[in-house]
Scaffold this active site. Structure first.
Site, mmCIF file in Angstrom:
data_model
loop_
_atom_site.group_PDB
_atom_site.id
_atom_site.type_symbol
_atom_site.label_atom_id
_atom_site.label_comp_id
_atom_site.label_asym_id
_atom_site.label_seq_id
_atom_site.Cartn_x
_atom_site.Cartn_y
_atom_site.Cartn_z
ATOM 1 N N PRO A 88 0.817 -1.226 0.000
ATOM 2 C CA PRO A 88 0.000 0.000 0.000
ATOM 3 C C PRO A 88 0.846 1.269 0.000
ATOM 4 O O PRO A 88 0.337 2.363 -0.200
ATOM 5 C CB PRO A 88 -0.816 -0.127 1.298
ATOM 6 N N GLU A 115 2.096 -8.166 8.360
ATOM 7 C CA GLU A 115 2.444 -6.733 8.399
ATOM 8 C C GLU A 115 3.305 -6.322 7.204
ATOM 9 O O GLU A 115 3.683 -5.165 7.078
ATOM 10 C CB GLU A 115 3.191 -6.403 9.699
ATOM 11 N N ARG A 152 -4.665 -7.295 -20.969
ATOM 12 C CA ARG A 152 -5.612 -6.825 -21.987
ATOM 13 C C ARG A 152 -5.005 -5.779 -22.916
ATOM 14 O O ARG A 152 -5.591 -5.440 -23.934
ATOM 15 C CB ARG A 152 -6.941 -6.387 -21.360
ATOM 16 N N ASP A 167 -10.673 2.478 -24.145
ATOM 17 C CA ASP A 167 -11.062 2.257 -22.757
ATOM 18 C C ASP A 167 -10.845 3.512 -21.922
ATOM 19 O O ASP A 167 -10.025 4.356 -22.262
ATOM 20 C CB ASP A 167 -10.221 1.132 -22.152
HETATM 21 N N1 SAM Z 1 1.437 -3.140 7.458
HETATM 22 C C1 SAM Z 1 1.417 -2.752 6.078
HETATM 23 C C2 SAM Z 1 1.274 -1.246 5.990
HETATM 24 O O1 SAM Z 1 0.545 -0.671 6.789
HETATM 25 O O2 SAM Z 1 1.857 -0.632 5.049
HETATM 26 C C3 SAM Z 1 0.272 -3.416 5.349
HETATM 27 C C4 SAM Z 1 0.457 -4.878 5.167
HETATM 28 S S1 SAM Z 1 -0.894 -5.649 4.346
HETATM 29 C C5 SAM Z 1 -1.894 -6.103 5.694
HETATM 30 C C6 SAM Z 1 -0.274 -7.170 3.791
HETATM 31 C C7 SAM Z 1 0.196 -7.195 2.345
HETATM 32 O O3 SAM Z 1 -0.908 -6.948 1.493
HETATM 33 C C8 SAM Z 1 1.229 -6.178 1.948
HETATM 34 O O4 SAM Z 1 2.523 -6.593 2.280
HETATM 35 C C9 SAM Z 1 1.032 -6.078 0.443
HETATM 36 O O5 SAM Z 1 1.739 -7.084 -0.251
HETATM 37 C C10 SAM Z 1 -0.466 -6.334 0.301
HETATM 38 N N2 SAM Z 1 -1.223 -5.084 0.123
HETATM 39 C C11 SAM Z 1 -2.056 -4.519 1.022
HETATM 40 N N3 SAM Z 1 -2.617 -3.421 0.550
HETATM 41 C C12 SAM Z 1 -2.152 -3.259 -0.702
HETATM 42 C C13 SAM Z 1 -2.344 -2.284 -1.715
HETATM 43 N N4 SAM Z 1 -3.148 -1.249 -1.515
HETATM 44 N N5 SAM Z 1 -1.699 -2.441 -2.887
HETATM 45 C C14 SAM Z 1 -0.872 -3.486 -3.099
HETATM 46 N N6 SAM Z 1 -0.636 -4.444 -2.170
HETATM 47 C C15 SAM Z 1 -1.254 -4.335 -0.993
#
Ligand code: SAM
Length: 248
Positions: A88, A115, A152, A167
């Site tokens: 994220p 995490e 795509r 698109d």
């Molecule tokens: N503790 C992290 C933080 O607050 O930045 C979030 C970890 S999340 C619970 C677990 C995993 O989900 C991440 O390591 C990532 O690979 C994936 N993930 C979660 N949200 C995402 C997003 N918005 N985009 C891409 N991957 C995401």
């Protein structure tokens, strides 16, 4: 194009890979998708891939050794691939990023869980991508979204049935409205222009529909746009139409 996905839940991809355009792209050798189980690179009987965070606190962290092993294997299979951490905290994924990725030889996705990953994994990462400002439980849905959006755009992936050229977001505009049979549904008719058979007028209508929809739904996309003279002309026609509609 090749995709590798490093995950502790490779089976999540089974259904995704066996339907629709993605399945056809695999069958047509347009893409290959290779999910790699991070657990296969973990040591010991229990193949543990996570551990408690140093410094304490809630949650678990993905251990670096299995991840490094899985990345090394993926890179061996795909030396020209770009290694992407799904997170994220990454660069926002947009249509323009999908277009950028579609020109690459391959992508290696690292799907975090818990995490996230141990910080020392960053030295193996070429790019960090987020699919939006929200937090998922794992990176797998993000990998599917990116594979889907990139596939795509690959030549031949959509077959004859659709085109990605018009698109939404391709030209920083949302796509125009669509109608199909029947010509009337619950008292609402298909716009006459779409039944006219006149392709010039239809194209103008679609451009107008696209501009108006973008203006209403995503004005931020239009803010920096310098309208062409054709776009201005088409929008004026829509304004006249709306004025006529308002005044009955
Ligand atoms: N503790 C992290 C933080 O607050 O930045 C979030 C970890 S999340 C619970 C677990 C995993 O989900 C991440 O390591 C990532 O690979 C994936 N993930 C979660 N949200 C995402 C997003 N918005 N985009 C891409 N991957 C995401």
């Amino acid at each position: 194009m090749q995709f590798s996905v490093l995950t502790i839940f490779p089976e999540i991809f089974d259904s995704f890979l066996s339907h629709g355009i993605i399945r056809r792209a695999i069958e047509g050798n347009i893409i290959t998708v290779n999910p790699l189980d991070i657990r296969d690179f973990a040591e010991g009987k229990h193949r543990i891939t996570d551990d408690r965070p140093y410094g304490g606190g809630a949650g678990m962290v993905m251990k670096p050794e299995p991840l490094a092993g899985a990345i090394a294997e993926a890179r061996k299979l795909m030396p020209g691939g770009r290694t992407i951490l799904l997170s994220p905290q990454g660069r926002p994924f947009k249509q323009s990023v999908a277009a950028e990725f579609s020109l690459l030889e391959g992508l290696i996705f690292i799907c975090g869980r818990y995490e996230g990953v141990d910080e020392r994994i960053y030295k193996y990462i070429d790019d960090e991508i987020s699919i939006g400002d929200y937090v998922l439980t794992g990176g797998e849905p993000a990998a599917m979204i990116i594979i889907d959006a990139v596939t795509r755009l690959l030549p031949g992936a959509l077959g004859g049935e659709a085109s990605a050229e018009k698109d939404s977001f391709t030209d920083d505009l949302l796509e125009h409205a669509h109608y199909t049979r029947p010509p009337e549904f619950e008292g609402e008719s298909v716009p006459d222009v779409l039944l006219s058979g006149n392709h010039g007028i239809i194209e103008d209508w679609r451009l107008g529909s696209s501009l108006v929809r973008t203006l209403i739904k995503r004005p931020d996309l239009l803010e920096k746009r310098i309208l062409s003279s054709r776009e201005k002309q088409v929008l004026k026609q829509w304004c006249e139409y709306i004025e006529r509609f308002i005044s009955g």
